[in-house]
Design a protein around this motif. Sequence first.
Motif, mmCIF file in Angstrom:
data_model
loop_
_atom_site.group_PDB
_atom_site.id
_atom_site.type_symbol
_atom_site.label_atom_id
_atom_site.label_comp_id
_atom_site.label_asym_id
_atom_site.label_seq_id
_atom_site.Cartn_x
_atom_site.Cartn_y
_atom_site.Cartn_z
ATOM 1 N N PRO A 144 0.800 -1.227 0.000
ATOM 2 C CA PRO A 144 0.000 0.000 0.000
ATOM 3 C C PRO A 144 0.830 1.273 0.000
ATOM 4 O O PRO A 144 0.335 2.328 -0.420
ATOM 5 C CB PRO A 144 -0.832 -0.126 1.284
ATOM 6 C CG PRO A 144 -0.133 -1.133 2.121
ATOM 7 C CD PRO A 144 0.556 -2.057 1.186
ATOM 8 N N GLU A 145 2.088 1.191 0.438
ATOM 9 C CA GLU A 145 2.931 2.390 0.448
ATOM 10 C C GLU A 145 3.541 2.685 -0.911
ATOM 11 O O GLU A 145 4.137 3.750 -1.113
ATOM 12 C CB GLU A 145 4.055 2.228 1.479
ATOM 13 C CG GLU A 145 5.157 1.258 1.106
ATOM 14 C CD GLU A 145 4.793 -0.218 1.285
ATOM 15 O OE1 GLU A 145 5.665 -1.079 1.041
ATOM 16 O OE2 GLU A 145 3.646 -0.487 1.695
ATOM 17 N N VAL A 146 3.388 1.775 -1.869
ATOM 18 C CA VAL A 146 3.968 1.958 -3.201
ATOM 19 C C VAL A 146 2.840 2.323 -4.167
ATOM 20 O O VAL A 146 2.140 1.469 -4.690
ATOM 21 C CB VAL A 146 4.693 0.678 -3.671
ATOM 22 C CG1 VAL A 146 5.368 0.918 -5.023
ATOM 23 C CG2 VAL A 146 5.700 0.218 -2.633
ATOM 24 N N HIS A 147 2.680 3.643 -4.391
ATOM 25 C CA HIS A 147 1.627 4.138 -5.285
ATOM 26 C C HIS A 147 1.924 5.605 -5.621
ATOM 27 O O HIS A 147 2.615 6.284 -4.844
ATOM 28 C CB HIS A 147 0.250 3.992 -4.638
ATOM 29 C CG HIS A 147 0.055 4.905 -3.451
ATOM 30 N ND1 HIS A 147 -0.405 6.189 -3.576
ATOM 31 C CD2 HIS A 147 0.308 4.716 -2.134
ATOM 32 C CE1 HIS A 147 -0.459 6.766 -2.390
ATOM 33 N NE2 HIS A 147 -0.020 5.892 -1.488
ATOM 34 N N PRO A 148 1.426 6.118 -6.734
ATOM 35 C CA PRO A 148 0.807 5.385 -7.846
ATOM 36 C C PRO A 148 1.878 4.731 -8.710
ATOM 37 O O PRO A 148 2.908 5.338 -9.005
ATOM 38 C CB PRO A 148 0.083 6.495 -8.606
ATOM 39 C CG PRO A 148 0.918 7.710 -8.372
ATOM 40 C CD PRO A 148 1.481 7.571 -6.982
ATOM 41 N N VAL A 149 1.638 3.508 -9.112
ATOM 42 C CA VAL A 149 2.628 2.740 -9.860
ATOM 43 C C VAL A 149 2.509 3.061 -11.338
ATOM 44 O O VAL A 149 1.435 2.907 -11.936
ATOM 45 C CB VAL A 149 2.428 1.233 -9.626
ATOM 46 C CG1 VAL A 149 3.424 0.431 -10.453
ATOM 47 C CG2 VAL A 149 2.586 0.909 -8.144
ATOM 48 N N ALA A 150 3.618 3.471 -11.953
ATOM 49 C CA ALA A 150 3.628 3.759 -13.387
ATOM 50 C C ALA A 150 3.989 2.509 -14.184
ATOM 51 O O ALA A 150 3.247 2.100 -15.082
ATOM 52 C CB ALA A 150 4.608 4.877 -13.700
ATOM 53 N N GLN A 151 5.133 1.890 -13.869
ATOM 54 C CA GLN A 151 5.588 0.690 -14.583
ATOM 55 C C GLN A 151 6.350 -0.202 -13.613
ATOM 56 O O GLN A 151 6.699 0.221 -12.492
ATOM 57 C CB GLN A 151 6.484 1.059 -15.775
ATOM 58 C CG GLN A 151 5.827 1.902 -16.841
ATOM 59 C CD GLN A 151 4.699 1.188 -17.577
ATOM 60 O OE1 GLN A 151 4.483 -0.012 -17.413
ATOM 61 N NE2 GLN A 151 3.981 1.938 -18.396
ATOM 62 N N ALA A 152 6.637 -1.423 -14.059
ATOM 63 C CA ALA A 152 7.406 -2.366 -13.251
ATOM 64 C C ALA A 152 8.162 -3.314 -14.159
ATOM 65 O O ALA A 152 7.778 -3.538 -15.311
ATOM 66 C CB ALA A 152 6.504 -3.149 -12.303
ATOM 67 N N ALA A 153 9.258 -3.876 -13.628
ATOM 68 C CA ALA A 153 10.056 -4.862 -14.366
ATOM 69 C C ALA A 153 10.796 -5.738 -13.362
ATOM 70 O O ALA A 153 11.305 -5.239 -12.347
ATOM 71 C CB ALA A 153 11.035 -4.179 -15.307
ATOM 72 N N PHE A 154 10.846 -7.042 -13.659
ATOM 73 C CA PHE A 154 11.586 -7.969 -12.811
ATOM 74 C C PHE A 154 13.045 -8.005 -13.228
ATOM 75 O O PHE A 154 13.379 -7.846 -14.411
ATOM 76 C CB PHE A 154 10.992 -9.374 -12.915
ATOM 77 C CG PHE A 154 9.706 -9.551 -12.172
ATOM 78 C CD1 PHE A 154 9.705 -9.953 -10.842
ATOM 79 C CD2 PHE A 154 8.490 -9.323 -12.795
ATOM 80 C CE1 PHE A 154 8.504 -10.124 -10.148
ATOM 81 C CE2 PHE A 154 7.294 -9.485 -12.120
ATOM 82 C CZ PHE A 154 7.295 -9.882 -10.790
ATOM 83 N N ALA A 155 13.907 -8.251 -12.240
ATOM 84 C CA ALA A 155 15.331 -8.431 -12.521
ATOM 85 C C ALA A 155 15.559 -9.797 -13.141
ATOM 86 O O ALA A 155 14.779 -10.733 -12.920
ATOM 87 C CB ALA A 155 16.145 -8.286 -11.238
ATOM 88 N N PRO A 156 16.614 -9.946 -13.935
ATOM 89 C CA PRO A 156 16.890 -11.253 -14.554
ATOM 90 C C PRO A 156 17.209 -12.345 -13.540
ATOM 91 O O PRO A 156 17.067 -13.530 -13.854
ATOM 92 C CB PRO A 156 18.088 -10.953 -15.464
ATOM 93 C CG PRO A 156 18.709 -9.716 -14.893
ATOM 94 C CD PRO A 156 17.578 -8.914 -14.338
ATOM 95 N N ASP A 157 17.657 -11.962 -12.316
ATOM 96 C CA ASP A 157 17.952 -12.983 -11.315
ATOM 97 C C ASP A 157 16.698 -13.511 -10.622
ATOM 98 O O ASP A 157 16.777 -14.358 -9.739
ATOM 99 C CB ASP A 157 18.927 -12.437 -10.271
ATOM 100 C CG ASP A 157 18.366 -11.232 -9.511
ATOM 101 O OD1 ASP A 157 17.153 -10.960 -9.625
ATOM 102 O OD2 ASP A 157 19.140 -10.561 -8.823
#
Length: 433
Positions: A232-245
């Motif tokens: 809930p503390e992470v907003h507003p979310v624009a984009q996201a990406a996972f790390a290769p690991d």
Amino acid sequence: MKDLFATLADDPAPPLAAGYLDTVLRRGRRSARRRFLGTAAVWVVVVLAVAGLAVPALPLPERPAAPAARASLPERFAGYSVLTGTVGASPAGRAIALYGYGNGELFNMFQPVVAGADRNTYRRVDAMEDRGRPSALLSPDGTQVLLGDDNGATRDLVLVDLTTGRRRSVPIGEPVGVRLLAWSPDGRYVAYSAAPIGDNPDRLGNFVDDEVRRSGELRLLDLSTHQSRAFPEVHPVAQAAFAPDRGRLAVQVDQQVRLFELGGRSIGTVEIPAGRELAAGVGWTPDGRFLATVPSGFVLHATFLWNEGDVTFVAVADGATPPAPVTGVVQLLGWRSATTLVAATMPMGLSSIDLTTGAREQLSLFDTGSTCELGMQTCQVFDLQLATGLLADVTVRPASWPDRGPWPLALTIPIAVVVLGATYLVWRRLRRR
């Protein structure tokens, strides 16, 4: 009357012409043969027409082909066709690409399509059509599609298995608007943004995406347990990406990218220049050293791909020198290696670009000719994704005749009625003659 006939002369009937009986019999037999052959020909046409319509319309009991050792891209994607079958009726196996295709100038004739990773197969994703073509994600291995609901708040996501055609509901709790953001390389986790939203009375296509982009909080879905963890503390979310690991997640909030372990612990932040945003889903380079950024709002859901921009890089850790910017890119789609990206480029197609030398290799092209909307409009591509886990070893295959699967039933029935009706009228005319 008897008296009247009695007054007539009792002359014998005039003799028949020589060979008259033989002529009558010959003509009678010829007429009978013609009627027989005409009727037989009509029934042959009927049988062939029914077979020709029924065979493409019925799902065949065959299983999708086994995956090849290396996935491949067609050198040219097949053009638009209303005869393209569905995943539900005839699954074709894993896909290399998921994209929207069509136009809507006069009629809304759009298709969500998956292109095969092993042979030239094309199928419409009917689950997406049933939900009004919402935003969706293609799994890294190309075997599944996860979709939300752009019509409004939803209690579940839908997971489609491209190898079987089966759908599975993935519950997410109370109704919320959803933006799907990224799928982890191992296929286990999906990052999405969620927010309470109001009604969508006008059925606007980007309603949910726009609303959630402004206020959505980060959530992480574990597909193995169907459990979602909220941030809930992470907003507003624009984009996201996972790390290769596979153990970290980058999430952009305003002009800052926050880095998290999948357990939830914050491990740092990276500043993003003004007017830039993390490349959707694939913005973390395979070596884990840089984040790829594109112009803000450059690629949006349900928006045609046509505008060229650039890809710039930001170091995750201090001291690393980012690669030079890459220009002439319509959309960043994935990575073949730490120094080679795959992007959509103009003319509309896919290119492999080397970050160290700038060299480009054309991999594939899309057919954007005037074959959409009954041949009255050009074809456009949007919501394009690749199976990112298959790109490292991907090859290019010849664009042979496309396998579109069984014809849609809604198209087969009207065609069958027209063909059979025309055949019946021809048969009636031949019979009268």
